[in-house]
Design a protein around this motif. Structure first.
Motif, PDB file in Angstrom:
ATOM      1  N   VAL A 108      29.415  50.439  35.182  1.00 35.32           N
ATOM      2  CA  VAL A 108      30.788  50.074  34.829  1.00 35.32           C
ATOM      3  C   VAL A 108      31.756  50.415  35.946  1.00 35.32           C
ATOM      4  CG1 VAL A 108      30.407  50.253  32.341  1.00 35.32           C
ATOM      5  CG2 VAL A 108      31.197  52.261  33.604  1.00 35.32           C
ATOM      6  N   GLU A 109      31.482  51.515  36.675  1.00 33.19           N
ATOM      7  CA  GLU A 109      32.418  51.950  37.707  1.00 33.19           C
ATOM      8  C   GLU A 109      32.456  50.995  38.902  1.00 33.19           C
ATOM      9  OE1 GLU A 109      28.541  53.982  38.865  1.00 33.19           O
ATOM     10  OE2 GLU A 109      29.558  53.289  37.042  1.00 33.19           O
ATOM     11  N   LYS A 110      31.417  50.170  39.036  1.00 41.33           N
ATOM     12  CA  LYS A 110      31.383  49.201  40.132  1.00 41.33           C
ATOM     13  C   LYS A 110      31.901  47.827  39.705  1.00 41.33           C
ATOM     14  CE  LYS A 110      27.479  51.386  42.496  1.00 41.33           C
ATOM     15  NZ  LYS A 110      26.087  51.223  42.991  1.00 41.33           N
ATOM     16  N   ILE A 111      32.002  47.621  38.392  1.00 39.93           N
ATOM     17  CA  ILE A 111      32.384  46.306  37.863  1.00 39.93           C
ATOM     18  C   ILE A 111      33.838  46.273  37.400  1.00 39.93           C
ATOM     19  CG2 ILE A 111      31.886  44.616  36.033  1.00 39.93           C
ATOM     20  CD1 ILE A 111      28.992  45.695  36.040  1.00 39.93           C
ATOM     21  N   LEU A 112      34.311  47.387  36.854  1.00 40.46           N
ATOM     22  CA  LEU A 112      35.624  47.401  36.214  1.00 40.46           C
ATOM     23  C   LEU A 112      36.628  48.253  36.981  1.00 40.46           C
ATOM     24  CD1 LEU A 112      34.450  47.976  32.516  1.00 40.46           C
ATOM     25  CD2 LEU A 112      34.949  45.790  33.623  1.00 40.46           C
ATOM     26  N   GLN A 113      37.894  47.928  36.805  1.00 38.49           N
ATOM     27  CA  GLN A 113      38.976  48.747  37.344  1.00 38.49           C
ATOM     28  C   GLN A 113      40.253  48.468  36.566  1.00 38.49           C
ATOM     29  OE1 GLN A 113      40.037  47.685  41.367  1.00 38.49           O
ATOM     30  NE2 GLN A 113      39.599  45.518  41.062  1.00 38.49           N
ATOM     31  N   LYS A 114      41.174  49.403  36.642  1.00 42.67           N
ATOM     32  CA  LYS A 114      42.493  49.278  36.028  1.00 42.67           C
ATOM     33  C   LYS A 114      42.433  48.969  34.525  1.00 42.67           C
ATOM     34  CE  LYS A 114      44.851  48.058  40.313  1.00 42.67           C
ATOM     35  NZ  LYS A 114      45.703  47.082  41.041  1.00 42.67           N
ATOM     36  N   ILE A 115      41.515  49.663  33.846  1.00 45.84           N
ATOM     37  CA  ILE A 115      41.408  49.555  32.389  1.00 45.84           C
ATOM     38  C   ILE A 115      42.508  50.406  31.758  1.00 45.84           C
ATOM     39  CG2 ILE A 115      39.924  50.064  30.402  1.00 45.84           C
ATOM     40  CD1 ILE A 115      38.922  47.717  32.079  1.00 45.84           C
ATOM     41  N   ASP A 116      43.118  49.903  30.692  1.00 50.67           N
ATOM     42  CA  ASP A 116      44.195  50.647  30.026  1.00 50.67           C
ATOM     43  C   ASP A 116      43.670  51.809  29.188  1.00 50.67           C
ATOM     44  OD1 ASP A 116      46.703  48.958  30.560  1.00 50.67           O
ATOM     45  OD2 ASP A 116      45.288  47.457  29.826  1.00 50.67           O
ATOM     46  N   LEU A 117      42.545  51.569  28.488  1.00 49.45           N
ATOM     47  CA  LEU A 117      42.010  52.569  27.565  1.00 49.45           C
ATOM     48  C   LEU A 117      40.487  52.542  27.598  1.00 49.45           C
ATOM     49  CD1 LEU A 117      42.127  54.543  25.079  1.00 49.45           C
ATOM     50  CD2 LEU A 117      42.286  52.496  23.635  1.00 49.45           C
ATOM     51  N   VAL A 118      39.886  53.712  27.686  1.00 50.72           N
ATOM     52  CA  VAL A 118      38.452  53.866  27.455  1.00 50.72           C
ATOM     53  C   VAL A 118      38.283  54.615  26.146  1.00 50.72           C
ATOM     54  CG1 VAL A 118      36.318  54.990  28.195  1.00 50.72           C
ATOM     55  CG2 VAL A 118      37.765  53.839  29.878  1.00 50.72           C
ATOM     56  N   PHE A 119      37.509  54.011  25.228  1.00 51.23           N
ATOM     57  CA  PHE A 119      37.186  54.682  23.970  1.00 51.23           C
ATOM     58  C   PHE A 119      35.691  54.930  23.949  1.00 51.23           C
ATOM     59  CE2 PHE A 119      36.295  54.395  19.246  1.00 51.23           C
ATOM     60  CZ  PHE A 119      36.675  55.701  19.008  1.00 51.23           C
ATOM     61  N   ASP A 120      35.311  56.197  23.999  1.00 47.09           N
ATOM     62  CA  ASP A 120      33.906  56.583  24.074  1.00 47.09           C
ATOM     63  C   ASP A 120      33.369  56.886  22.685  1.00 47.09           C
ATOM     64  OD1 ASP A 120      31.416  57.521  24.662  1.00 47.09           O
ATOM     65  OD2 ASP A 120      32.069  59.236  25.853  1.00 47.09           O
TER      66      ASP A 120
ATOM     67  N   LYS B  55      46.897  54.483  21.795  1.00 49.04           N
ATOM     68  CA  LYS B  55      48.134  53.682  21.904  1.00 49.04           C
ATOM     69  C   LYS B  55      47.858  52.235  22.314  1.00 49.04           C
ATOM     70  CE  LYS B  55      50.263  57.642  21.389  1.00 49.04           C
ATOM     71  NZ  LYS B  55      50.751  58.053  20.047  1.00 49.04           N
ATOM     72  N   LEU B  56      46.722  51.693  21.864  1.00 50.92           N
ATOM     73  CA  LEU B  56      46.321  50.354  22.276  1.00 50.92           C
ATOM     74  C   LEU B  56      47.304  49.299  21.792  1.00 50.92           C
ATOM     75  CD1 LEU B  56      44.064  48.744  23.712  1.00 50.92           C
ATOM     76  CD2 LEU B  56      42.957  48.501  21.482  1.00 50.92           C
ATOM     77  N   GLN B  57      47.687  48.404  22.713  1.00 53.51           N
ATOM     78  CA  GLN B  57      48.647  47.348  22.425  1.00 53.51           C
ATOM     79  C   GLN B  57      48.031  45.975  22.676  1.00 53.51           C
ATOM     80  OE1 GLN B  57      51.842  48.071  21.295  1.00 53.51           O
ATOM     81  NE2 GLN B  57      51.179  50.223  21.280  1.00 53.51           N
ATOM     82  N   GLU B  58      48.626  44.974  22.078  1.00 49.79           N
ATOM     83  CA  GLU B  58      48.198  43.595  22.299  1.00 49.79           C
ATOM     84  C   GLU B  58      48.212  43.278  23.791  1.00 49.79           C
ATOM     85  OE1 GLU B  58      49.511  39.036  20.989  1.00 49.79           O
ATOM     86  OE2 GLU B  58      50.580  40.788  20.204  1.00 49.79           O
ATOM     87  N   GLY B  59      47.133  42.648  24.260  1.00 49.43           N
ATOM     88  CA  GLY B  59      47.039  42.244  25.658  1.00 49.43           C
ATOM     89  C   GLY B  59      46.456  43.289  26.586  1.00 49.43           C
ATOM     90  N   GLN B  60      46.322  44.527  26.139  1.00 51.02           N
ATOM     91  CA  GLN B  60      45.739  45.564  26.985  1.00 51.02           C
ATOM     92  C   GLN B  60      44.224  45.414  27.051  1.00 51.02           C
ATOM     93  OE1 GLN B  60      47.296  49.350  25.447  1.00 51.02           O
ATOM     94  NE2 GLN B  60      48.697  49.422  27.191  1.00 51.02           N
ATOM     95  N   ARG B  61      43.637  46.011  28.097  1.00 55.52           N
ATOM     96  CA  ARG B  61      42.191  45.957  28.304  1.00 55.52           C
ATOM     97  C   ARG B  61      41.584  47.296  27.888  1.00 55.52           C
ATOM     98  NH1 ARG B  61      40.945  45.363  33.879  1.00 55.52           N
ATOM     99  NH2 ARG B  61      39.122  44.050  33.497  1.00 55.52           N
ATOM    100  N   VAL B  62      40.635  47.225  26.959  1.00 53.68           N
ATOM    101  CA  VAL B  62      39.977  48.435  26.467  1.00 53.68           C
ATOM    102  C   VAL B  62      38.482  48.336  26.722  1.00 53.68           C
ATOM    103  CG1 VAL B  62      39.836  47.462  24.115  1.00 53.68           C
ATOM    104  CG2 VAL B  62      39.571  49.930  24.454  1.00 53.68           C
ATOM    105  N   LEU B  63      37.903  49.434  27.216  1.00 56.73           N
ATOM    106  CA  LEU B  63      36.461  49.563  27.387  1.00 56.73           C
ATOM    107  C   LEU B  63      35.940  50.444  26.264  1.00 56.73           C
ATOM    108  CD1 LEU B  63      33.746  49.372  28.950  1.00 56.73           C
ATOM    109  CD2 LEU B  63      34.518  51.370  30.285  1.00 56.73           C
ATOM    110  N   ILE B  64      35.007  49.903  25.470  1.00 62.78           N
ATOM    111  CA  ILE B  64      34.433  50.645  24.346  1.00 62.78           C
ATOM    112  C   ILE B  64      32.976  50.955  24.668  1.00 62.78           C
ATOM    113  CG2 ILE B  64      33.873  50.576  21.888  1.00 62.78           C
ATOM    114  CD1 ILE B  64      36.280  48.629  21.590  1.00 62.78           C
ATOM    115  N   LEU B  65      32.663  52.243  24.748  1.00 61.35           N
ATOM    116  CA  LEU B  65      31.307  52.694  25.051  1.00 61.35           C
ATOM    117  C   LEU B  65      30.564  52.956  23.742  1.00 61.35           C
ATOM    118  CD1 LEU B  65      32.287  55.338  27.773  1.00 61.35           C
ATOM    119  CD2 LEU B  65      31.715  52.932  28.136  1.00 61.35           C
TER     120      LEU B  65
ATOM    121  N   ALA C 250      43.776  42.868  21.675  1.00 58.59           N
ATOM    122  CA  ALA C 250      43.381  43.475  22.945  1.00 58.59           C
ATOM    123  C   ALA C 250      42.257  42.672  23.589  1.00 58.59           C
ATOM    124  CB  ALA C 250      42.931  44.916  22.724  1.00 58.59           C
ATOM    125  N   TYR C 251      42.077  42.877  24.895  1.00 55.78           N
ATOM    126  CA  TYR C 251      40.939  42.305  25.616  1.00 55.78           C
ATOM    127  C   TYR C 251      39.841  43.359  25.597  1.00 55.78           C
ATOM    128  CZ  TYR C 251      38.208  39.951  29.235  1.00 55.78           C
ATOM    129  OH  TYR C 251      37.199  39.306  29.927  1.00 55.78           O
TER     130      TYR C 251
END
Length: 326
Positions: free
Chosen positions: A201-213, A142-152, A171-172
């Protein structure tokens, strides 16, 4: 016609190029003269006998290949979307008699018009991996414009399409890969890049909207780390459908009200949207290597290193001057 047929499951030695009958398209199918086929990790999984999901669907002998790019040779009586001579690309008959062959017959709905600005080799690198990325990001994530996504695993076949697709939608994008691929990820649009080997990543990032592995790594501890960076109510999507969520992961999902999803299918109708983004220059195709059909064993061995940037392709046959649109 020539095709790569497996009559038994096993290593690369079971890949045999044989002569077989030309397929006849059914009423809702098209017959495509295949110039190129993408090589996907799942091809090797099928060659080895499949996993729990695929095994019941596999019947020998079969022709491997999930990606096809070529020219329509014949259309079924009920097909109105294509005509003889159209240049197409698609994801036919997964898993079944596929695209490692000079011709493939498959439902017309599994194809779209090939982007005009890329070659058949490039087009064959798109369908399966791009559709998995689209399903993961936009249908399930459900990724939307302006959301933060982490892609592994962002530099691989699925990952690089995910980076470019997410960026095209506004997206960011934060992307992980090995150090040698970080500059590549910046070039294709990632806003931030992280070396998964040296940065946590767990020490650098927080409050990510979506993680795509999209990583080939199947490790519960690594999965827990990436889930931990999601915001409450976030979404975690994985392309590794053969690696179920364990009890600890499910507990963390529940604690943070996270929805966990697995990409178990694709929607072929997204292909035309993807083609438009390619024609508009918003998505670029990256070929790692193009192999002739006769080197299919080498292509599979390369795929199984899990260190491919972009996509491996089999050039099934070369386009000749008389292979033109009518």
């Amino acid at each position: 016609m020539k095709a790569v047929i497996i009559s038994e499951f096993g290593g690369t030695e079971v890949l045999k190029i044989q002569e077989t009958e030309l397929p006849i398209p059914m009423d809702d199918e098209i017959l495509v003269k295949v110039f190129a086929s993408g090589v996907n990790p799942v091809d090797g999984v099928i060659r080895n006998g499949g996993n729990d999901l695929l095994r019941p669907l596999l019947k020998l002998p079969l022709i491997l290949g999930c990606d096809a790019a070529g020219i329509v040779e014949e259309v079924g009586t009920n097909v109105t979307s294509f005509k003889k001579g159209d240049e197409v690309f698609g994801c036919p008959n997964f898993p079944g008699n596929g695209s490692y062959a000079e011709f493939v017959a498959a439902r017309a709905t599994q194809f779209a018009f090939k982007p005009k600005n890329i070659s058949f080799n490039e087009a064959s690198a798109v369908p399966l991996t791009a559709l998995v990325a689209w399903m993961g990001l936009f249908e399930l994530g459900k990724l939307q414009e302006g959301q933060r996504v982490l892609i592994l695993g962002a530099s691989g076949g699925v990952g690089n399409f995910a980076v470019q697709g997410a960026k095209a939608k506004g997206a960011y994008v934060i992307a992980t890969a090995s150090s040698g691929n970080l500059e590549f990820l910046k070039q294709i649009g990632a806003d931030e890049v992280l070396d998964y080997k040296t940065q946590n990543v767990e020490k650098i990032l927080q409050k990510i909207d979506l993680v795509f592995d999209a990583s080939p790594v199947r490790d519960d501890n690594e999965r827990l780390k990436s889930v931990s960076v999601l915001k409450n109510g976030g979404i975690y999507v994985t392309a590794n459908v053969d690696f179920p969520f364990n009890e600890k992961v499910n507990k963390l999902f529940a604690k943070k009200n996270i929805k966990g999803e697995m990409v178990a299918g694709q929607k072929h109708e997204h292909l035309q949207e993807i083609a438009k983004l390619i024609e508009d220059g918003k998505i670029k195709i990256f070929l790692s290597k193009v192999y002739p059909l006769e080197q299919v064993e080498e292509a599979h061995k390369e795929s199984e290193t899990w260190h491919v940037r972009g996509k491996l392709v089999l050039e099934v046959q070369k386009k000749k001057e008389n292979d033109k649109k009518n």
